[in-house]
Design a protein around this motif. Structure first.
Motif, short mmCIF file in Angstrom:
data_model
loop_
_atom_site.label_atom_id
_atom_site.label_comp_id
_atom_site.label_asym_id
_atom_site.label_seq_id
_atom_site.Cartn_x
_atom_site.Cartn_y
_atom_site.Cartn_z
N UNK A 135 0.82 -1.20 0.00
CA UNK A 135 0.00 0.00 0.00
C UNK A 135 0.86 1.26 0.00
N UNK A 136 1.98 1.23 0.71
CA UNK A 136 2.90 2.36 0.68
C UNK A 136 3.47 2.56 -0.71
N UNK A 137 3.73 1.46 -1.42
CA UNK A 137 4.25 1.60 -2.78
C UNK A 137 3.20 2.21 -3.70
N UNK A 138 1.97 1.79 -3.56
CA UNK A 138 0.89 2.41 -4.33
C UNK A 138 0.80 3.90 -4.01
N UNK A 139 0.96 4.23 -2.75
CA UNK A 139 0.91 5.64 -2.34
C UNK A 139 2.06 6.42 -2.96
N UNK A 140 3.25 5.84 -3.00
CA UNK A 140 4.39 6.52 -3.60
C UNK A 140 4.18 6.76 -5.09
N UNK A 141 3.60 5.78 -5.76
CA UNK A 141 3.31 5.95 -7.20
C UNK A 141 2.23 7.01 -7.38
#
Length: 229
Positions: A135-141
């Motif tokens: 979810x953090x990676x999705x947020x970063x994208x």
């Protein structure tokens, strides 16, 4: 027409030279796989493109402008969006606050990002620190997309994630390519997933560009020699 051109770039960390002769170009709407073993200069090249590291020789041009003298925030305003290795979300801000922190006007707003990653709408008011790694990676994208970039750079965007989350992120990248025409540089170790989205590949070894060409032209000889797979 090239959106980004990196020509014969050299760069140093203090007295230590990290890049010796790196060249690559990215056309509008093109997806480039930037490849190489660990420590060969991929992330350093990204830092030079994003102006987080200066270069001592060569030239970096973006949107027909020499950006060698620009600070990083001005390069970002020209349309370079970075999803950094390690995500680097603002841990004490909510999902919504992370997304609007660097937002610029354009097609990519909160609703558009949540359409791409519905989990972010579900977690809108949660602190970034409470999210899973995926979810953090999705947020970063999503945060990078909210800057409405012309070029999106993904530095190890699926590193260390569960397979199901990896596939969700690769599906989002494929959707960006198919539906937006956004130029993308993707750094990743997975040849199979890169092969589904990348038009061309550029391989670095010891701070030099040693191979470039169509991704479909990347054969066993090159992968064995330069990628160790």
């Amino acid at each position: 027409m090239s959106l980004l051109t990196v020509q014969n770039v050299a760069a140093f960390y203090g007295p230590s030279q990290a890049l010796f002769d790196v060249s690559l170009d990215v056309a509008e709407g093109e997806v480039i796989a930037l490849m190489g073993r660990n420590g060969m200069g991929k992330s350093t090249t990204v830092k030079v493109i994003c102006r987080m590291l200066g270069h001592s020789a060569g030239k970096v041009s973006f949107a027909d402008q020499d950006i060698g003298a620009l600070p990083s925030h001005k390069a970002a305003r020209l349309g370079i969006g970075l999803v950094p290795e390690g995500r680097r979300c603002f841990a004490n801000l909510s999902v919504h606050e992370n997304l609007i922190a660097a937002a610029r006007k354009g097609a990519w707003d909160f609703a558009a990002v949540c359409a791409l990653f519905p989990r972010l709408e579900e977690r809108r008011d949660q602190l970034a620190a409470s999210l899973s790694g995926g979810e953090q990676q999705m947020l970063a994208i999503g945060r990078a997309l909210m800057t409405n970039p012309k070029l999106l750079i993904l530095d190890e965007a699926t590193e260390g994630l569960a397979p199901v989350i990896r596939q969700e992120i690769w599906a989002a990248i494929a959707k960006l390519k198919a539906e937006t025409g956004m130029a993308i540089i993707a750094i990743d170790k997975s040849l199979r997933e890169l092969g589904q989205v990348a038009d061309r590949a550029v391989i670095l070894e010891k701070g030099r560009t040693v191979w470039s060409g169509g991704f479909s032209d990347l054969g066993p000889e090159e992968t064995d020699r330069y990628l160790g797979v």
